[in-house]
Design an enzyme around this catalytic site. Structure first.
Site, mmCIF file in Angstrom:
data_model
loop_
_atom_site.group_PDB
_atom_site.id
_atom_site.type_symbol
_atom_site.label_atom_id
_atom_site.label_comp_id
_atom_site.label_asym_id
_atom_site.label_seq_id
_atom_site.Cartn_x
_atom_site.Cartn_y
_atom_site.Cartn_z
ATOM 1 N N GLU A 19 46.419 44.595 47.873
ATOM 2 C CA GLU A 19 45.397 44.176 46.911
ATOM 3 C C GLU A 19 44.013 44.617 47.383
ATOM 4 O O GLU A 19 43.695 44.517 48.574
ATOM 5 C CB GLU A 19 45.439 42.644 46.802
ATOM 6 N N HIS A 20 43.226 45.120 46.443
ATOM 7 C CA HIS A 20 41.881 45.641 46.722
ATOM 8 C C HIS A 20 41.934 46.821 47.690
ATOM 9 O O HIS A 20 40.998 47.056 48.448
ATOM 10 C CB HIS A 20 40.952 44.532 47.249
ATOM 11 N N THR A 21 43.048 47.521 47.652
ATOM 12 C CA THR A 21 43.160 48.741 48.455
ATOM 13 C C THR A 21 43.032 49.985 47.575
ATOM 14 O O THR A 21 42.722 51.049 48.078
ATOM 15 C CB THR A 21 44.535 48.786 49.159
ATOM 16 N N GLY A 89 44.571 37.776 30.248
ATOM 17 C CA GLY A 89 43.589 37.148 31.131
ATOM 18 C C GLY A 89 44.212 36.345 32.265
ATOM 19 O O GLY A 89 43.592 35.433 32.784
ATOM 20 N N LEU A 92 47.784 39.940 34.816
ATOM 21 C CA LEU A 92 48.988 40.779 34.709
ATOM 22 C C LEU A 92 48.659 42.125 34.065
ATOM 23 O O LEU A 92 49.540 42.819 33.567
ATOM 24 C CB LEU A 92 50.080 40.051 33.910
ATOM 25 N N SER A 94 46.833 42.989 31.321
ATOM 26 C CA SER A 94 47.026 43.137 29.876
ATOM 27 C C SER A 94 46.060 44.167 29.291
ATOM 28 O O SER A 94 46.396 44.840 28.314
ATOM 29 C CB SER A 94 46.868 41.785 29.172
ATOM 30 N N ASP A 140 46.607 49.500 37.999
ATOM 31 C CA ASP A 140 47.253 48.915 36.820
ATOM 32 C C ASP A 140 47.822 50.000 35.906
ATOM 33 O O ASP A 140 48.945 49.898 35.417
ATOM 34 C CB ASP A 140 46.244 48.081 36.009
ATOM 35 N N TYR A 190 34.521 40.916 41.289
ATOM 36 C CA TYR A 190 35.267 42.152 41.574
ATOM 37 C C TYR A 190 34.293 43.308 41.822
ATOM 38 O O TYR A 190 34.410 44.047 42.801
ATOM 39 C CB TYR A 190 36.190 42.458 40.392
HETATM 40 C C1 GLA Z 1 42.374 44.668 39.437
HETATM 41 C C2 GLA Z 1 42.040 46.140 39.211
HETATM 42 C C3 GLA Z 1 42.922 47.032 40.087
HETATM 43 C C4 GLA Z 1 42.875 46.593 41.558
HETATM 44 C C5 GLA Z 1 43.143 45.084 41.661
HETATM 45 C C6 GLA Z 1 42.974 44.577 43.064
HETATM 46 O O1 GLA Z 1 43.684 44.395 38.961
HETATM 47 O O2 GLA Z 1 42.231 46.480 37.856
HETATM 48 O O3 GLA Z 1 42.503 48.367 39.959
HETATM 49 O O4 GLA Z 1 41.660 46.930 42.153
HETATM 50 O O5 GLA Z 1 42.286 44.342 40.818
HETATM 51 O O6 GLA Z 1 43.969 45.063 43.892
#
Ligand code: GLA
Length: 326
Positions: A19-21, A89, A92, A94, A140, A190
């Protein structure tokens, strides 16, 4: 215009770990889920694209039309319908599923092959970034486009290579539980984390934080942010190993470690998320963590066969990726 009414499906995604990579040139391990968005396109008498389910100035629709027109696609007059069984929201993805299904339906309506997946993911990400103002990475969109039944994808965001990873859980279950936290801070929080990472990379003179070796020279809180990125990249590969070895206890511990790092080093958790994680643990989860952009959204947990997940949890497993259905 393609003669038939068109139906294009794009799934949401779960990110097993990593996550956040994605915007830090690292690795992640998402899979497409079975829930998603279907966009239908029917021919209409007049010119232009309309979508009664959306406002005329809906940013996704405006963005999709503008991006495809700029790419030289001649869009026919058509009317779009949207149906979704993907909760909105709740982290997932969307929005990505809506973008991908819109673009696939419009390309099919125009009788044009869509661009190859990476290019298409970039196009859809531009729609989100430039028209809705949500600065997302490519996680995503790639997960939705490249999903395959029974498999997660180890995405290397530096090379954009996707390696399939078998997800065979031996009776265990992955489930998501919506924290119910209001998403008021989600976009600004974010974007702030992304800006911090960009600043840290600039200070270290590297293109992205995954290229850097040692966070100790960075001022607070940038050192902690980088420590999360590096440790999370390592957890992705450890999770691929745990899946291969069918070591569910190890996989659960990695989810817990990811959560601790996202809470303490990356600071993207909120009290509602902590409560959802605790509820999963009380229900017998081997591991649970905050998922997606943070500041709310869903948590992901791994339950052994004998556990009963909280009532509101939704079981998830890897399903096929986005496609035109007919
Ligand atoms: C959201 C962003 C993704 C990603 C995640 C964190 O879902 O849309 O691109 O950065 O946060 O891993």
């Amino acid at each position: 215009m393609n003669p038939l009414p068109i139906r294009a499906f794009a799934p949401g995604r779960v990110n097993l770990i990593g996550e956040h990579t994605d915007y830090n040139g690292g690795v992640c391990l998402p899979f497409a889920i079975e829930l998603g968005v279907i966009v239908t396109a029917e021919p209409s008498a007049g010119p232009g694209v309309d979508a009664p389910a959306l406002r005329d100035d809906d940013p996704f629709l405006r963005g999709a039309v503008a991006e495809l027109t700029a790419a030289g696609v001649e869009l026919p007059g058509c009317s779009l319908g949207i149906v979704s069984d993907l909760p909105q929201g709740t982290g997932l993805a969307s929005s990505a599923a809506l973008c991908v299904s819109l673009v696939l339906a419009l390309c099919a309506a125009a009788g044009t092959e869509p661009p190859p997946p990476v290019e298409l993911a970039r196009l859809c990400s531009r729609i989100e970034n430039d028209y809705t103002g949500a600065r997302t990475g490519l996680l995503d969109q790639l997960a939705s486009l490249l999903g395959q039944e029974g498999q997660a994808l180890r995405l290397d965001m530096r090379t954009l290579e996707a390696e399939p990873v078998q997800v065979e859980l031996g009776g265990h279950m992955l489930a998501v539980l919506d924290s119910g936290a209001p998403r008021t801070l989600a976009a600004s929080g974010y974007n702030e984390r992304r800006a911090e990472c960009r600043r840290a990379a600039e200070l270290l003179g590297v293109e992205s934080l995954s290229d850097a070796g040692d966070p100790s020279g960075l001022p607070a809180p940038l050192g902690r942010r980088m420590r999360h990125v590096l440790s999370e990249n390592a957890r992705v590969d450890a999770a691929v190993g745990a899946l291969g070895a069918r070591d569910w206890a190890a996989l659960g511990k990695l989810l817990d470690a990811s959560h601790a790092s996202l809470r303490d080093d990356y600071e993207v958790s909120v009290p509602e998320v902590e409560r959802a994680v605790a509820a999963c643990h009380r229900a017998g989860a081997l591991g649970a963590r905050i998922m997606g952009g943070g500041f709310g959204g869903s948590v992901l947990a791994l339950f052994p066969p004998e556990a009963t997940p909280p009532e509101a949890a939704i079981g998830v497993r890897p399903g096929p990726g986005a496609r035109v259905l007919c």
